[in-house]
Design a protein around this motif. Structure first.
Motif, PDB file in Angstrom:
ATOM      1  N   ARG A 162      -1.535 -33.016 -13.225  1.00 32.43           N
ATOM      2  CA  ARG A 162      -0.307 -33.810 -13.319  1.00 32.43           C
ATOM      3  C   ARG A 162       0.947 -32.960 -13.156  1.00 32.43           C
ATOM      4  O   ARG A 162       2.028 -33.495 -12.880  1.00 32.43           O
ATOM      5  CB  ARG A 162      -0.266 -34.541 -14.668  1.00 32.43           C
ATOM      6  CG  ARG A 162      -1.235 -35.707 -14.762  1.00 32.43           C
ATOM      7  CD  ARG A 162      -0.899 -36.593 -15.953  1.00 32.43           C
ATOM      8  NE  ARG A 162      -1.075 -35.870 -17.218  1.00 32.43           N
ATOM      9  CZ  ARG A 162      -2.181 -35.931 -17.956  1.00 32.43           C
ATOM     10  NH1 ARG A 162      -3.215 -36.663 -17.552  1.00 32.43           N
ATOM     11  NH2 ARG A 162      -2.255 -35.271 -19.100  1.00 32.43           N
ATOM     12  N   ASN A 163       0.836 -31.658 -13.349  1.00 33.13           N
ATOM     13  CA  ASN A 163       2.031 -30.810 -13.323  1.00 33.13           C
ATOM     14  C   ASN A 163       2.122 -29.906 -12.101  1.00 33.13           C
ATOM     15  O   ASN A 163       2.956 -29.007 -12.060  1.00 33.13           O
ATOM     16  CB  ASN A 163       2.073 -29.946 -14.593  1.00 33.13           C
ATOM     17  CG  ASN A 163       2.349 -30.768 -15.834  1.00 33.13           C
ATOM     18  OD1 ASN A 163       3.434 -31.297 -16.020  1.00 33.13           O
ATOM     19  ND2 ASN A 163       1.347 -30.881 -16.700  1.00 33.13           N
ATOM     20  N   ARG A 568       3.611 -30.334 -26.857  1.00 32.88           N
ATOM     21  CA  ARG A 568       4.595 -29.632 -26.027  1.00 32.88           C
ATOM     22  C   ARG A 568       4.166 -28.190 -25.767  1.00 32.88           C
ATOM     23  O   ARG A 568       4.380 -27.653 -24.678  1.00 32.88           O
ATOM     24  CB  ARG A 568       5.965 -29.667 -26.711  1.00 32.88           C
ATOM     25  CG  ARG A 568       6.647 -31.034 -26.603  1.00 32.88           C
ATOM     26  CD  ARG A 568       7.936 -31.067 -27.377  1.00 32.88           C
ATOM     27  NE  ARG A 568       8.640 -32.342 -27.175  1.00 32.88           N
ATOM     28  CZ  ARG A 568       9.644 -32.761 -27.932  1.00 32.88           C
ATOM     29  NH1 ARG A 568      10.064 -32.019 -28.949  1.00 32.88           N
ATOM     30  NH2 ARG A 568      10.227 -33.924 -27.686  1.00 32.88           N
ATOM     31  N   ARG A 571       1.588 -28.270 -23.049  1.00 32.86           N
ATOM     32  CA  ARG A 571       2.197 -28.536 -21.739  1.00 32.86           C
ATOM     33  C   ARG A 571       2.875 -27.290 -21.181  1.00 32.86           C
ATOM     34  O   ARG A 571       2.773 -26.990 -19.985  1.00 32.86           O
ATOM     35  CB  ARG A 571       3.210 -29.677 -21.857  1.00 32.86           C
ATOM     36  CG  ARG A 571       2.568 -31.061 -22.052  1.00 32.86           C
ATOM     37  CD  ARG A 571       3.611 -32.093 -22.391  1.00 32.86           C
ATOM     38  NE  ARG A 571       3.012 -33.392 -22.685  1.00 32.86           N
ATOM     39  CZ  ARG A 571       3.612 -34.351 -23.371  1.00 32.86           C
ATOM     40  NH1 ARG A 571       4.850 -34.167 -23.812  1.00 32.86           N
ATOM     41  NH2 ARG A 571       3.012 -35.494 -23.599  1.00 32.86           N
ATOM     42  N   ARG A 575       1.545 -25.486 -17.853  1.00 40.79           N
ATOM     43  CA  ARG A 575       2.449 -25.493 -16.693  1.00 40.79           C
ATOM     44  C   ARG A 575       2.690 -24.082 -16.154  1.00 40.79           C
ATOM     45  O   ARG A 575       2.697 -23.841 -14.943  1.00 40.79           O
ATOM     46  CB  ARG A 575       3.779 -26.138 -17.080  1.00 40.79           C
ATOM     47  CG  ARG A 575       4.833 -26.117 -15.972  1.00 40.79           C
ATOM     48  CD  ARG A 575       4.412 -26.980 -14.788  1.00 40.79           C
ATOM     49  NE  ARG A 575       5.440 -27.009 -13.772  1.00 40.79           N
ATOM     50  CZ  ARG A 575       6.420 -27.907 -13.713  1.00 40.79           C
ATOM     51  NH1 ARG A 575       6.498 -28.849 -14.650  1.00 40.79           N
ATOM     52  NH2 ARG A 575       7.303 -27.886 -12.745  1.00 40.79           N
ATOM     53  N   ARG A 592      12.082 -28.767 -16.767  1.00 41.52           N
ATOM     54  CA  ARG A 592      11.332 -29.676 -15.904  1.00 41.52           C
ATOM     55  C   ARG A 592       9.968 -30.059 -16.490  1.00 41.52           C
ATOM     56  O   ARG A 592       9.289 -30.918 -15.942  1.00 41.52           O
ATOM     57  CB  ARG A 592      11.147 -29.038 -14.525  1.00 41.52           C
ATOM     58  CG  ARG A 592      12.401 -29.086 -13.667  1.00 41.52           C
ATOM     59  CD  ARG A 592      12.075 -28.873 -12.191  1.00 41.52           C
ATOM     60  NE  ARG A 592      11.716 -27.490 -11.924  1.00 41.52           N
ATOM     61  CZ  ARG A 592      12.574 -26.559 -11.540  1.00 41.52           C
ATOM     62  NH1 ARG A 592      13.857 -26.868 -11.396  1.00 41.52           N
ATOM     63  NH2 ARG A 592      12.170 -25.330 -11.291  1.00 41.52           N
ATOM     64  N   GLU A 594       7.456 -31.928 -18.903  1.00 41.35           N
ATOM     65  CA  GLU A 594       7.493 -33.227 -19.580  1.00 41.35           C
ATOM     66  C   GLU A 594       7.701 -33.038 -21.079  1.00 41.35           C
ATOM     67  O   GLU A 594       6.991 -32.257 -21.724  1.00 41.35           O
ATOM     68  CB  GLU A 594       6.184 -33.977 -19.330  1.00 41.35           C
ATOM     69  CG  GLU A 594       6.136 -35.355 -19.964  1.00 41.35           C
ATOM     70  CD  GLU A 594       4.790 -36.039 -19.772  1.00 41.35           C
ATOM     71  OE1 GLU A 594       4.595 -37.138 -20.326  1.00 41.35           O
ATOM     72  OE2 GLU A 594       3.918 -35.450 -19.097  1.00 41.35           O
TER      73      GLU A 594
END
Length: 609
Positions: A162-163, A568, A571, A575, A592, A594
């Protein structure tokens, strides 16, 4: 206290002519054997009627029987299920037991909007599609790699998928079609996914025909780049099919099981065929089967292996075994017909011969390995003047990075092999960072204090015959002091000092006293055993240290920043590929991600710089 005498005649007279399970109990009230019977009275009575042809194992067991307990069941199949549950829970001494606690691995094809392939081990559900089982993780990974090359289906985690903002390396080497950034449209990607699923089901002809149709369609619309790609897929698929063993029935799912016995070792070999494709084999070596015949071992394997586990529709065995109750139980468990064939003919006979050869080779390898282990241990005993009874060795190693996250390992060699279940790691705290001597003192004290004082439990292990220290004179001196303080100075102790340029084969064995270091030849069997144990201690320590260091670095840097919770943090790390990537990211790049606002991105940047 009056001793109760086991009355055989009275016990047998009260047994019913019904199916059930019987348990042989010794004088210490322990179950030493569990069995099932179609007729309890006839089966249990047979133990006390036969005098000729009875194996020594059964004779010894019968001599220890102090009582017999029975449980009546509604059918022989139900008795079989209860028998194997009791064998697993009671672990009777005289039952043939197959130890295989790990579940088998599968290939998982997710049902996401953009499906992915994944390695999977565990219970199956209906949320996704599963293919297998495979005999080992290597077979799964090899199959996934093949599917990536031919069908270019993604394997990345959803958080990574997704990233993504640009294709990863797998796209560059043509192992993924990069659906993450839209370099393939949804319809074509799902077509590749369906082709991969058909291939896993053994429907290669259908897959190839679908690829040919797509190639021709692409050529007709002058999309020659797509046509060339499909041509390469067809070529790869045909090459794979030629190299792999394929049964006559391309949709066949079957297990082939053969048993061999030699030199007191019994081996059962399981060959897995799924979708007509030979996925590989796995060998099993049962406990308490020294004098057991092949048929008895094979029947015990089928009963224990498949109960509670998915069975294929066909099981082909090399020996004649009682299959009625087994077939009934496996059919009920699987929800479809399961056949057990013990008189294979034609192509199936060739499969059985192949499995039997694997079993014989497995025994030969076991015997050769046992001889090698015995030779190495004997050479070590002679080189260090240890008694012949010395067989338990414990080895210690310290691992850290400039004093950070210090971890000590202890690995155990006993009974001719490494005893993984007895390995232990120790987090070292309260010392000056980087002080290996203090770390060694702490781990040895923690390891042996309770045992020296006689307070150690079964889980603490037992005293070794030899202690190996991965280190030189200083570490050995500290170890000797600790053992002397604990009153364990009689335990043999040596250090394994790395040789010149840390080259394997040049190690020196360092002793606690002023004895001259001993250097064995590079091809000396005793040195090979020492290297094996030392390297395992080193591997185990490094693995623990890296895990501890990664956890400490992550928590110290991100967990204490306000507004950064578990999601978080995950993520961010996903990322940017880890903490170092987060530290090198700019505020704009952080913002940037999410869930990361501009103000939070500025806060993260300030905390990490």
């Amino acid at each position: 206290m009056e001793q109760v005498v086991f009355n055989v005649a009275e016990t047998l007279a009260n047994l019913p002519h019904m199916p059930g399970v019987y348990r042989m109990i010794n004088s210490e009230a322990q179950a030493i054997y569990v069995g099932k019977a179609r007729d309890l009275k006839k089966r249990v009575s047979s133990y006390f009627q036969k005098t000729l042809g009875v194996s020594p194992r059964i004779q010894l067991m019968v001599a220890q029987i102090a009582a017999i307990e029975t449980t009546v069941t509604r059918s022989e199949a139900e008795a079989l299920l209860l028998e194997n549950n009791l064998i697993k829970t009671l672990t009777p001494r005289y039952n043939i037991r197959f130890v295989d606690d790990k579940s088998y691995p599968y290939i998982k094809l997710t049902r996401d909007s953009v499906p992915r392939l994944a390695y999977y081990r565990g219970s199956l559900d209906k949320a996704h599609r599963y293919f297998g089982p495979f005999p080992n993780s290597g077979a799964v990974k090899e199959s996934i790699h093949l599917l990536q090359k031919v069908f270019r289906v993604r394997t990345c985690e959803d958080t990574v998928f997704r990233n993504r903002s640009r294709p990863c390396l797998l796209y560059q080497i043509r192992c993924c079609s990069a659906p993450c950034v839209g370099l393939i449209d949804s319809a074509n990607y799902l077509e590749d996914v369906n082709s991969a699923a058909l291939f896993l089901q053994g429907k290669e002809d259908e897959v190839i025909q679908r690829l040919i149709d797509r190639m021709n369609a692409a050529a007709e619309r002058h999309d020659f780049e797509a046509a060339a790609l499909l041509r390469d897929q067809i070529k790869s698929l045909r090459t794979v099919r030629e190299k792999q063993f394929v049964a006559n029935d391309s949709e066949l799912d079957a297990d082939i099981i053969a048993c061999a016995a030699n030199g007191g070792i019994v081996c059962v070999n399981l060959v897995m065929i799924r979708g007509g494709r030979h996925l590989g084999d796995k060998s099993f070596y049962p406990k308490n089967a020294d004098d057991c015949d092949a048929g008895g071992a094979l029947e015990a394997f089928v009963a224990q292996h498949y109960l509670g586990r998915a069975a294929p529709p066909l099981i082909v065995v090399s020996e004649r075994i009682a299959i009625g109750a087994l077939e009934q139980l496996l059919t009920e468990q699987s929800g479809r017909k399961v056949r057990i064939v013990n008189n294979a003919i034609g192509g199936r006979k060739a499969w059985v011969s192949m499995a039997a050869q694997n079993a014989r080779l497995g025994i030969d390898q076991k015997i050769a390995m046992a001889a090698t282990r015995e030779a190495r241990l004997s050479a070590l005993q002679q080189s260090l003047n240890l008694p012949d009874s010395a067989h338990r060795i414990e080895c210690f190693d310290i691992s850290h990075t400039s004093g950070e996250a210090t971890v000590a390992s202890c690995v155990v060699y006993d009974h001719g092999g490494m005893q993984n279940s007895e390995y232990r790691r120790y987090n070292i705290t309260g010392i000056t960072p980087g002080d290996d001597y203090a770390a060694m003192r702490q781990v040895l004290t923690r390891r042996y204090r309770k045992l020296a004082e006689g307070e150690g439990k079964a889980t603490d292990g037992k005293l070794p015959d030899l202690i190996l220290i991965d280190g030189g004179k200083g570490q050995v001196g500290v170890a000797f002091e600790v053992l002397a303080e604990l009153g364990l100075h009689e335990i043999a102790l040596i250090g394994v000092a790395k040789g010149e340029a840390r080259k394997p084969g040049l190690e020196q064995l360092v002793f606690a006293h002023d004895q001259k270091p001993l250097q064995l030849g590079a091809d000396h069997p005793a040195l090979h055993l020492i290297q094996q144990i030392r390297d395992e201690a080193h591997r185990f320590a490094i693995f623990g240290h890296r895990a501890k260091r990664a956890k400490a670095r992550t928590s110290s840097s991100l967990e204490h920043i306000g507004g950064i919770g578990a999601k978080r943090r995950q993520r961010l790390l996903t990322r940017f590929g880890g903490l170092r990537g987060v530290q090198s990211a700019s505020i704009d790049e952080l913002a940037r991600v999410e869930g990361i606002s501009r103000s939070l991105a500025e806060k993260i940047y300030q905390e990490l710089h």
